[in-house]
Design an enzyme around this catalytic site. Structure first.
Site, PDB file in Angstrom:
ATOM      1  N   PHE A 183      95.895  22.158  54.193  1.00 44.59           N
ATOM      2  CA  PHE A 183      96.291  20.969  53.428  1.00 44.59           C
ATOM      3  C   PHE A 183      97.005  21.361  52.121  1.00 44.59           C
ATOM      4  CE2 PHE A 183      94.331  18.139  50.016  1.00 44.59           C
ATOM      5  CZ  PHE A 183      95.307  17.169  50.081  1.00 44.59           C
TER       6      PHE A 183
ATOM      7  N   ARG B 229      81.187  14.280  39.545  1.00 43.73           N
ATOM      8  CA  ARG B 229      82.066  15.412  39.206  1.00 43.73           C
ATOM      9  C   ARG B 229      83.191  14.946  38.296  1.00 43.73           C
ATOM     10  NH1 ARG B 229      83.204  17.469  45.313  1.00 43.73           N
ATOM     11  NH2 ARG B 229      81.167  18.462  45.697  1.00 43.73           N
TER      12      ARG B 229
ATOM     13  N   LYS C 177      81.214  30.756  46.810  1.00 45.34           N
ATOM     14  CA  LYS C 177      82.381  30.620  45.916  1.00 45.34           C
ATOM     15  C   LYS C 177      82.022  31.131  44.516  1.00 45.34           C
ATOM     16  CE  LYS C 177      85.846  28.104  47.972  1.00 45.34           C
ATOM     17  NZ  LYS C 177      87.116  28.709  48.397  1.00 45.34           N
TER      18      LYS C 177
ATOM     19  N   TYR D  69      78.101  27.161  50.523  1.00 46.09           N
ATOM     20  CA  TYR D  69      79.526  27.220  50.149  1.00 46.09           C
ATOM     21  C   TYR D  69      79.657  27.463  48.645  1.00 46.09           C
ATOM     22  CZ  TYR D  69      84.116  24.889  49.167  1.00 46.09           C
ATOM     23  OH  TYR D  69      85.382  24.545  48.734  1.00 46.09           O
TER      24      TYR D  69
ATOM     25  N   ILE E 275      92.573  36.975  58.206  1.00 51.15           N
ATOM     26  CA  ILE E 275      92.301  37.962  57.149  1.00 51.15           C
ATOM     27  C   ILE E 275      90.973  38.689  57.347  1.00 51.15           C
ATOM     28  CG2 ILE E 275      93.781  36.835  55.420  1.00 51.15           C
ATOM     29  CD1 ILE E 275      91.110  35.903  54.050  1.00 51.15           C
TER      30      ILE E 275
END
Ligand code: NAD
Ligand code: UDP
Length: 425
Positions: free
Chosen positions: A27, A377, A225, A221, A87
């Site tokens: 995206f 957020r 990160k 996740y 990758i």
């Protein structure tokens, strides 16, 4: 006449660059490729396992017309090259990074439905698979722009306020919400004056990262990160890696994810824009997880890409920084998002809205065991504003208007065909 030199924010000429763009077929990658082709002289080495979303940039120009007239050429012909590679295990990656001036890493598993159901894949994708990219950049003295997430902030300090605390009430103010930044109020401990924003507004260099327990695998996740961010930061501190970390806050727009059963798996669960678009296209109620009370700020992909463009072309201002990229003015609860999308879709499609347009579902039913959620957020914009002078422009209504017009144009007929049941003979 020669074209005027393109200048950076400090008035220095911008030299054409080669950019290794990993995750270019997704995206964000597809919008960044479009921007780089249309508005810059840079060359893109586009790395991904898929290329459907950038096919329009890669396809060779059409064959010459029969009358021998001059053939039309893509103006970016030759400036974008697709490299289909994973990758995880491909020795060509280091060579591509070495050939480039800057590497941008977007590759990730980044749909919440995967975090608690495929936690190993999520952790490998967001941490282990990103390690060689960081290492190759560091060893070869190459600049890295790495995509992290606003989810590294986890839950807000405010979410730990008692349920009936007055500070919580101020916050369901919707898209016309007041600016929280300047509201000063009494703290929980009643003698200390605190800025209310400290409970909710997320600041790159000050806010803590607050995740749920390990059983709540939703945070696999965010945690992966966060660790890759810490590793990049440490590579900068110890080995001089030139890096920029981007924390996107719910970027949305055309080409986000997929419509289940049309250009993605029937049972797949994409992010909220595509889930709600799918419901609208099929004329079924939009599903509100746990009542849709979580809040988000949504930013239009085209505004956000402008911020990335500034980072690419202003290394002196972007290196060594972590940037929130979001739109604090576009805050809504997910329930409010659903209501606005119902109205906008009715406008762009000409179809009347359903009478019962939304339905509540539990998070356990929708996502399964181990789901948890970010309550709110709001990005603090001070750093990106100071370093790059960037501000988002597009209102939530306007970005949904153009995005849902795209969804309708692209998918309505395909969904209609898929829903037509074969007639028994
Ligand atoms: P996306 O899923 O559309 O794009 C990711 C791309 O990476 C996909 O095309 C995928 O095929 C590719 N990819 C994944 N693993 C790969 C591998 N091993 N080898 C090669 N290619 C691989 O997601 P997006 O929305 O474009 O997000 C891009 C980045 O931004 C991600 O790192 C994501 O965590 C971060 N992010 C995005 C948002 C948002 O609002 N869209 C929010 C927070 C964080
Ligand atoms: N959500 C929802 N219905 C859906 C899909 C998502 O209510 O059909 C909610 C989800 O629980 C979360 C919010 O929408 O509170 C945003 O979800 P998204 O998948 O876009 O990602 P997130 O912002 O959580 O990373």
């Amino acid at each position: 006449m020669a074209a005027a030199a393109r200048l950076d924010l400090d008035g220095n000429p911008i030299k054409p660059m080669t950019i290794c763009l990993i995750g270019a077929g997704g995206f964000i990658g597809s919008h960044l490729c479009e921007k780089l082709m249309a508005e810059t002289p840079h060359t893109v080495l586009a790395v991904d396992v898929y290329n459907d979303k950038i096919k329009h940039l890669l396809d060779p120009p059409p064959p010459p017309p029969a009358d021998g007239a001059q053939q039309a050429r893509n103006p970016w012909d030759g400036r974008i090259e697709f490299h289909r590679l994973n990758i995880k295990h491909d020795s060509r990656l280091e060579g591509l990074i070495k050939m480039s001036d800057v590497t941008i890493n977007l590759a990730a598993i980044c749909t919440p439905a995967d975090y608690n159901t495929r936690p190993l894949d999520t952790i490998y994708s967001n941490f282990i698979d990103a390690l060689p990219v960081v290492r190759y950049c560091s060893e070869n003295n190459k600049r890295l722009i790495h995509f992290s997430t606003c989810e590294v902030y986890g839950k807000t300090l405010g979410s730990y306020l008692p349920k009936d605390h007055p500070l919580r009430k101020v916050h369901s103010s919707g898209i016309h919400s007041i600016c929280l930044e300047d509201v000063v109020t009494l703290s929980l401990t009643n003698c200390m004056i605190v800025k209310e924003s400290e409970f909710y507004v997320l600041k790159e260099d000050a806010s803590p990262c607050i995740f749920g327990s390990v059983e709540k695998q939703r945070w696999s996740y965010a945690c992966a990160k966060q660790l890759i961010e810490r590793l990049i930061y440490a590579e900068g501190a110890e080995n001089g890696l030139e890096y920029t970390i981007v924390r996107p806050f719910n970027w949305i727009g055309p080409r986000m994810d997929f419509i289940p059963g049309i250009d993605g798996p029937s049972e797949g669960v994409p992010r909220v824009l595509a889930c709600f678009s799918n419901n609208l296209l099929r004329r079924e109620p939009l599903k509100l997880v746990d009542g849709g009370q979580s809040q988000r700020t949504f930013v239009y992909i085209k505004d956000a890409i402008e911020a990335v463009h500034l980072m690419i072309e202003n290394p002196a201002r972007a290196n060594g920084h972590i940037f929130n990229v979001g739109n604090p003015n576009n805050e809504v609860t997910i329930k409010q998002l659903a209501e606005i999308m119902v109205q906008v879709y009715s406008k762009v499609s000409g179809e009347p809205p359903l009478e019962a347009a939304t339905i509540d579902v539990s998070s356990k039913q929708f996502y399964g065991e181990g789901y948890d959620d970010s309550d709110k957020r709001i990005p603090d914009m001070t750093i990106i504003n100071k370093q790059l002078g960037w501000n988002p422009k597009t209102s939530l209504w306007d970005l949904l208007d153009s995005t849902l017009a795209y969804q309708h144009r692209t998918y309505a007929e395909a969904v209609r065909m898929a829903m037509v049941k074969p007639v028994a003979s």
